[in-house]
Design a protein around this motif. Structure first.
Motif, mmCIF file in Angstrom:
data_model
loop_
_atom_site.group_PDB
_atom_site.id
_atom_site.type_symbol
_atom_site.label_atom_id
_atom_site.label_comp_id
_atom_site.label_asym_id
_atom_site.label_seq_id
_atom_site.Cartn_x
_atom_site.Cartn_y
_atom_site.Cartn_z
ATOM 1 N N ARG A 361 109.409 -57.043 -39.839
ATOM 2 C CA ARG A 361 108.099 -56.729 -39.287
ATOM 3 C C ARG A 361 108.098 -56.214 -37.903
ATOM 4 N NH1 ARG A 361 108.554 -57.946 -44.734
ATOM 5 N NH2 ARG A 361 106.777 -58.678 -45.367
ATOM 6 N N GLU A 521 102.430 -59.128 -43.338
ATOM 7 C CA GLU A 521 102.533 -57.925 -44.058
ATOM 8 C C GLU A 521 103.115 -56.713 -43.078
ATOM 9 O OE1 GLU A 521 101.534 -57.210 -47.122
ATOM 10 O OE2 GLU A 521 100.880 -59.264 -47.317
ATOM 11 N N LEU A 522 103.426 -55.828 -43.818
ATOM 12 C CA LEU A 522 104.618 -54.668 -43.096
ATOM 13 C C LEU A 522 103.652 -53.800 -42.040
ATOM 14 C CD1 LEU A 522 106.761 -53.312 -45.785
ATOM 15 C CD2 LEU A 522 107.337 -54.594 -43.718
ATOM 16 N N GLU A 523 102.420 -53.365 -42.451
ATOM 17 C CA GLU A 523 101.279 -52.893 -41.714
ATOM 18 C C GLU A 523 100.169 -53.615 -41.435
ATOM 19 O OE1 GLU A 523 100.644 -48.386 -42.801
ATOM 20 O OE2 GLU A 523 102.043 -48.931 -44.577
#
Length: 629
Positions: A361, A521-523
């Protein structure tokens, strides 16, 4: 030679990004990653609490989980070298605890080898050898006590075998220790690995004796036992021996048999299985060194994120050597694929664990406003999302592009570090790029387009050297205008909880807190107020927008390309064919100079790039657009 070079480099540029696309990114790869229970014990030990370690080892002893016990004892012993207080208090509280005494025995052995180092004997100083042997002799009563306190445990005999090799014990002592280990667990991997080390050519045996022992142990091992990969470890020891290999190689058939046996064992484990990481790392190294790159890529894919110290530490920094071999494998395979052949797709095995849970991340904190970041990032080669972080800072993250840009494919760094490297160039403000995985957290500080500082925290890693931490803290303090770098150095030397230490560093530097959701979350920036996307530009389009966009205005997204008529496609296809033929003829014919050869090659590449770009941006539907009103 020139023609070979001309065609090889474009192949690498075209295919290397697709080959191994399902491999975990470099930041997700962790050295000797512990399982969750051991991670908790190591983190608690770093904080001075021996309770979780005592509970973990007691369970392994009660349930006779000797392989797991060996792994845990080894990791805790290494951790105690850097944080000894918890083990000392444990022994003071329970001096006859078989688990605490066993960790202490293994600590002696690791301490001795730390003094000696892993260098060949001819490179070790005499005073190092004296200290090495002194510590190993001090270990004898502790090893004996550990064996007496838990008579059924084979792990003290693994420690004894390691100690015997270090003090150059005679063969009779070695045979006795190995017999005692086999009496308790005839298939214990750790004991067999130490026995193989004693029998190898660089210690007290020979190649023949080493291979014979490894093959005999593998033949007697039950199905699924990791001892089936013991001959592969013999192969590694044979390959790194300081001697000229005879021709023909008398061990070639045994090397091939060891590789085949290890591949069959690897197939019986799930991809990414932590228990198989040790022998899979040996397998990847051997296949890579034998130039069997397709099989090596499969081994790297099965390893996932679990790189191990051995065997890579034989060649330098283990994690760096692993990543270099993995990258080299991808390049070598790309060189073998014709340029116009489609790039290979990864195996259809579903999303691997690292993609769901272990992908890093990432977020950056730039010390300026979102508009300034957007204007500086027009030619960075990536799509970015920015969001205000207070009144004087900006959060930045990568927005994945459906088609990766060519410049992004050529850059070795991770996308966010690469973008920050670009958008801080010629700017006075810095950007702190932060990465986090379950096992490690790190940062890279970029200022004026240069990496000026970096640091990594890992769950079970020792504290950073004081001098190194002080130097890094001094750089951070200078860039962020801090008068006292000591609080920053304290955070850099912290151990046990990488995620917490990363947040403490951000606070110590006076930066905005890490955004909510970071590490999940990644974004994560899309829901923040003022978040905007800066779409990726081509190089020339980015240069144009840089020169024409007004200061204080966030650049608009690039306009979509209009569909090209059939005449456009025909002319450029004809030009591509003509200049490609001219380039091949020019490089093949020695009478044509390098200048004309280069010009025709550049024009061929230019028209190929134009056509590929148009193909990628071509509308999916074949229905013509409606007429303008």
């Amino acid at each position: 030679m020139r023609l070979t070079t001309l065609f090889t480099l474009p192949r690498v540029l075209r295919h290397s990004d697709a080959i191994g696309a399902d491999l975990p990114p470099d930041d997700a790869v962790v050295l000797d990653a512990p399982d969750p229970t051991l991670r908790v014990a190591l983190a608690a030990a770093a904080g001075g609490d021996h309770g979780p370690a005592a509970e973990l080892l007691a369970l392994t002893r009660e349930h006779a989980q000797w392989e797991r016990r060996d792994t845990c004892v080894s990791r805790l012993a290494r951790a105690s070298l850097h944080h000894p207080g918890w083990l000392d208090s444990w022994l003071e509280e329970s001096p006859q605890d078989p688990d605490a005494v066993l960790v202490k025995a293994d600590q002696y052995v690791y301490q001795a080898w730390q003094i000696r180092t892993g260098a060949r004997a001819r490179h070790v100083e005499a005073d190092q050898f004296r200290a090495f042997h002194t510590v190993l002799r001090d270990a004898v009563p502790v090893i004996s006590e550990a064996a007496e306190l838990n008579p059924d445990d084979p792990v003290p005999w693994r420690v004894a075998l390691t100690q015997a090799r270090g003090i150059q014990a005679p063969r009779e002592v070695f045979d006795t220790y190995l017999a005692e280990a086999n009496a308790r667990d005839p298939h214990h991997e750790g004991c067999h690995v130490q026995a193989l080390q004693y029998l190898c050519d660089k210690w007290f045996g020979s190649h023949e004796e080493m291979f014979a022992f490894a093959e005999s142990s593998a033949a007697q091992a039950p199905p699924g036992s990791r001892l089936h990969a013991l001959p592969l470890q013999a192969v590694v020891e044979y390959l790194i021996a300081d001697e000229e290999a005879p021709d023909p190689d008398p061990y070639a058939s045994r090397v091939e048999a060891a590789v085949t046996r290890a591949q069959a064992l690897s197939d019986s484990y799930a991809p990414g299985d932590r228990e198989a990481a040790g022998f899979r790392n040996h397998l990847a190294l051997v296949l890579w060194s034998m130039n069997r790159y397709e099989e090596a890529l499969t081994a790297f894919r099965d390893i996932g994120v679990h790189v191990t110290t051995f065997p890579w530490t034989y060649f330098g920094d283990a994690r760096a050597e692993f990543l270099e071999a993995r990258s080299d494998t991808r390049v070598e395979l790309a060189m073998r694929i014709p340029f116009f052949r489609p790039s290979p797709e990864p195996p259809a095995t579903g999303a691997p664990d690292w993609e769901r849970e272990l992908a890093p991340r990432s977020v950056a904190i730039a010390s300026t406003g979102p508009t300034e970041v957007a204007q500086a990032a027009l030619i960075c080669g990536h799509s970015l999302r920015t969001a205000p972080a207070g009144s004087h800072h900006t959060y930045v993250e990568i927005v994945p592009d459906p088609v990766r840009g060519k410049r992004a494919a050529l850059l070795p760094e991770d996308p966010l570090t690469s973008a920050a490297d670009s958008f801080t160039t010629a700017e006075d403000w810095p950007a702190l790029v932060l990465h986090r995985t379950p096992e490690r957290s790190s940062f890279t500080l970029l200022h004026r387009g240069r990496k000026v500082a970096a640091h990594t925290w890992e769950t079970a890693a020792p504290a950073t050297d004081h001098t190194e931490a002080k130097a890094t803290a001094t750089v951070l303090a200078r860039v962020y205008g801090l008068t006292d770098p000591r609080p920053v150095a304290h955070v850099l030397r912290a151990t046990g909880d990488p995620a917490r230490h990363q947040g403490e560093l951000v606070a110590a530097l006076g930066l905005p807190p890490l955004p909510a959701g970071y590490g999940g979350e990644l974004e994560i920036l899309a829901e923040l107020p003022g978040a905007r996307v800066l779409a990726r530009r081509g190089f020339f389009a980015g240069m144009r927008d840089t020169l024409t966009t007004k200061d204080g205005v966030h650049p608009e997204a690039p306009a979509q390309d209009e569909p090209h008529p059939a005449r456009w496609w025909a002319l450029r296809t004809a030009a591509l064919l003509f200049f490609t033929a001219a380039a091949v003829y020019a490089w093949w014919t020695p009478d044509i100079g390098w200048f004309r050869s280069t010009v025709s090659s550049v024009l061929a590449v230019y028209y190929a790039a134009k056509l590929l770009r148009a193909l990628r941006r071509r509308p999916v539907s074949s229905t013509p657009p409606p007429a303008a009103s």
